[in-house]
Write an enzyme that holds these catalytic residues in place. Structure first.
Site, PDB file in Angstrom:
ATOM      1  N   ASP A 184       0.557  -1.514  -0.081  1.00  0.00           N
ATOM      2  CA  ASP A 184       0.080   0.321   0.450  1.00  0.00           C
ATOM      3  C   ASP A 184       0.628   1.253   0.301  1.00  0.00           C
ATOM      4  OD1 ASP A 184      -1.052   1.928   1.282  1.00  0.00           O
ATOM      5  OD2 ASP A 184      -2.979   0.595   1.620  1.00  0.00           O
ATOM      6  N   HIS A 185       1.163   2.173  -1.417  1.00  0.00           N
ATOM      7  CA  HIS A 185       1.882   2.947  -1.499  1.00  0.00           C
ATOM      8  C   HIS A 185       2.146   4.227  -0.994  1.00  0.00           C
ATOM      9  CE1 HIS A 185      -0.041   5.705  -4.079  1.00  0.00           C
ATOM     10  NE2 HIS A 185       0.638   6.305  -4.064  1.00  0.00           N
ATOM     11  N   HIS A 247      -5.537   2.877   0.943  1.00  0.00           N
ATOM     12  CA  HIS A 247      -5.293   3.784   1.434  1.00  0.00           C
ATOM     13  C   HIS A 247      -5.444   4.751   2.908  1.00  0.00           C
ATOM     14  CE1 HIS A 247      -3.161   3.188  -2.295  1.00  0.00           C
ATOM     15  NE2 HIS A 247      -3.792   3.629  -2.577  1.00  0.00           N
TER      16      HIS A 247
HETATM   17  C1  BG6 Z   1      -3.987   5.327  -6.514  1.00  0.00           C
HETATM   18  C2  BG6 Z   1      -4.611   5.104  -7.730  1.00  0.00           C
HETATM   19  O1  BG6 Z   1      -3.471   3.804  -5.859  1.00  0.00           O
HETATM   20  O2  BG6 Z   1      -3.272   6.052  -5.432  1.00  0.00           O
HETATM   21  C3  BG6 Z   1      -4.926   6.559  -8.043  1.00  0.00           C
HETATM   22  O3  BG6 Z   1      -5.086   3.733  -7.785  1.00  0.00           O
HETATM   23  C4  BG6 Z   1      -4.423   7.276  -7.398  1.00  0.00           C
HETATM   24  O4  BG6 Z   1      -6.356   6.535  -8.438  1.00  0.00           O
HETATM   25  C5  BG6 Z   1      -3.452   7.533  -6.881  1.00  0.00           C
HETATM   26  O5  BG6 Z   1      -4.746   8.322  -8.003  1.00  0.00           O
HETATM   27  C6  BG6 Z   1      -3.180   8.910  -5.373  1.00  0.00           C
HETATM   28  O6  BG6 Z   1      -1.123   8.439  -5.044  1.00  0.00           O
HETATM   29  P1  BG6 Z   1      -0.543   9.408  -4.583  1.00  0.00           P
HETATM   30  O7  BG6 Z   1       0.387   9.337  -4.051  1.00  0.00           O
HETATM   31  O8  BG6 Z   1       0.043  10.492  -5.582  1.00  0.00           O
HETATM   32  O9  BG6 Z   1      -1.348  10.259  -3.795  1.00  0.00           O
END
Ligand code: BG6
Length: 510
Positions: A184-185, A247
């Site tokens: 989960d990044h 997230h």
């Molecule tokens: C991803 C989603 O997991 O996270 C995208 O699939 C979203 O739709 C992105 O744009 C947002 O990531 P960050 O790190 O730019 O907030």
């Protein structure tokens, strides 16, 4: 610095966008920081027909995602990095015999002395996860008797509670839970991890971190972009599955959790699961009607440019009922949080890109400065996840002069002030953790299932519940107006700007 053992990283779906856009730049950062193991190679595997050289050109030497990073570096330095990359064509399907792949891995292992440690990174559609895991196991590539084997999988992890359980069971037939790393990044973001430190490395916040002092918690995740080229995927997913289930509920779990016994991965993950399990599941239509709002962006003009509405986007059904905005109010049924409302929203096509957690404290129980105008302004702790990462405390100060006029001032900290510190990008951090076998920032099976358990009834209600509404909001505004009605008492969300201290705080200049 922890030692990273020699290993091979096998990337399935290596010809896809994620490898070039995220994984290879993250590996390059680790290379520059001298964090890669001494003996290390990357083997890309997918269905495209490519040679090693073509793969190296694509993801390193000619990659637009690396261009800036490599432009001032020595040619031989870049070449050494590129030479760590190899490619294996799997043929027409991932569902195939992996003995050729196994031979290739063995050859690389022997030639580059990487030992038997292997990470399998699945950057493929989730429908292939179980197949790939099974094929790896069939080829004897998941056994740990000759070095460890780890399986990293990308989101989405399941489409619902049932599918997540099924997927967990499917993978666990071939890999043990401790071998599975669910990415989960958001957990790789420094500022998300800092939630733990803010709470548990200070004695000034934690005593107040409960229903006695906190009035409500607000979490906003806003993106300026629309669905871009991902209409096909997004239309089957929507904001709740795409951002909230994973997230945002990860962020919620870090705000809600009890102090872990230690910083050991399982201690932290145990508390996060408990936190997710304590979210009150909304079961009946009336509760779901009252506490959830979904909406879609509609066509509008932003800065003089016409912007498409969601239903006009490529790959999106013209009658789509997929939400690009989701706002949920909920409660946490435990001792600490009883009756404290949580408000969480996520959306595309908002005025700006921002993610923040706002802890709204209760106003003092006894008002001394009754005429000061301060009673309607709460103390806030704002934890800015991105951009302009930092922490802001809003507190009352006396306006110089007669009487007791009180204004709100800001006490702020910015990550950017820590100039000498290199803030790792999320993928860089997560990859390094997986390489070192630290699963703290990866979601465990029961964590993912607990999150789905909360989200499932909302999705079901939105699909076919009574009186479900789909609101519209013009692209570029803060969502549908009635979303403010969700916020009990105060009646509005904090609509942040791109900068942490975007509101006119009080200050005395001389
Ligand atoms: C991803 C989603 O997991 O996270 C995208 O699939 C979203 O739709 C992105 O744009 C947002 O990531 P960050 O790190 O730019 O907030």
């Amino acid at each position: 610095m922890n030692k990273t053992e020699n290993q091979i990283l096998v990337i399935f779906g290596a010809s896809g966008d994620l490898t070039a856009r995220k994984l290879v730049p993250a590996l390059f950062n680790l290379y520059v920081a001298e964090q890669l193991p001494d003996n290390f190679v990357v083997l890309g595997a997918s269905r495209s027909d490519m040679t090693d050289t073509q793969f190296r050109n694509r993801v390193v030497l000619e990659s637009s995602y690396l261009k800036e990073k490599i432009k001032d570096k020595d040619e031989s330095y870049i070449k050494d990095f590129a030479n760590k990359f190899f490619y294996e064509d799997l043929g027409g399907s991932y569902d195939t015999d992996y003995s050729r792949l196994r031979t290739r891995v063995e050859d690389l292992k022997n030639k580059y002395n990487t030992s038997g440690n292997i990470i399998y990174y699945l950057s493929t559609p989730p429908t292939l996860y179980e197949t790939i895991a099974q094929r790896l196991a069939d080829a004897g590539m998941s056994t740990q008797n000759n070095g460890w084997k780890r399986l990293v999988v990308e989101k989405p992890f399941g489409y619902s509670l049932d599918t997540a359980i099924e997927l967990n069971k499917g993978l666990q037939q071939f890999f043990k839970e401790h071998q599975i790393y669910r990415i989960d990044h958001y957990l790789g973001k420094e500022t998300v991890q800092n939630l733990l430190v803010t709470r548990f490395a200070n004695s000034i916040f934690e005593p107040l971190w409960n229903r006695n002092y906190i009035h409500h918690v607000e979490i906003t995740n806003a993106e300026e972009v629309g669905v871009e080229k991902r209409g096909g995927y997004y239309d089957k997913s929507g904001a709740l599955r795409d951002m909230f289930q994973n997230h945002l509920l990860q962020i919620v779990s870090l705000v809600v959790m009890e102090p872990p016994i230690s910083d050991a991965p399982e201690d932290i993950r145990d508390e996060k699961v408990k936190a997710l399990k304590s979210l009150r599941i909304m079961k009946d239509d009336q509760t779901l009607y009252d506490n959830t709002i979904r909406a879609q962006y509609t066509k509008s003009i932003i800065d003089g440019n016409e912007v498409k509405g969601y239903r006009e986007e490529d790959g999106v059904d013209e009658n789509s009922t997929t939400e690009t905005y989701a706002a949920i109010k909920f409660f946490v049924d435990n001792w600490r949080w009883k009756d404290t409302p949580f408000y969480v929203r996520t959306a595309k096509r908002m005025p700006t890109k921002v993610t923040e957690v706002v802890i709204h404290f209760k106003t003092p129980h006894h008002q001394i400065f009754k005429d000061s105008g301060v009673h309607d302004k709460d103390n806030k702790l704002i934890i800015r996840i991105q951009p302009d990462e930092g922490i802001l405390v809003k507190f009352g100060v006396k306006v110089p002069g007669q009487g007791f006029k009180v204004e709100r001032a800001n006490l702020d900290f910015y990550y950017s002030n820590l100039v000498e510190t290199h803030v790792m990008d999320a993928y860089e951090r997560l990859l390094l953790d997986a390489m070192q076998g630290d699963a703290t920032l990866y979601s465990r099976a029961d964590e993912v299932e607990a999150a789905w358990e909360f989200v499932d009834p909302i999705l079901k209600y939105w699909e076919d519940g009574k009186d479900v509404r789909m609101y519209g909001y013009a692209a570029g505004v803060w969502g549908p107006e009635n979303a403010d009605e969700l916020i009990e008492g105060i009646g509005e969300w904090r609509n942040p700007g791109p900068n942490l201290t975007d509101d006119p705080g009080f200050c005395v200049i001389c």
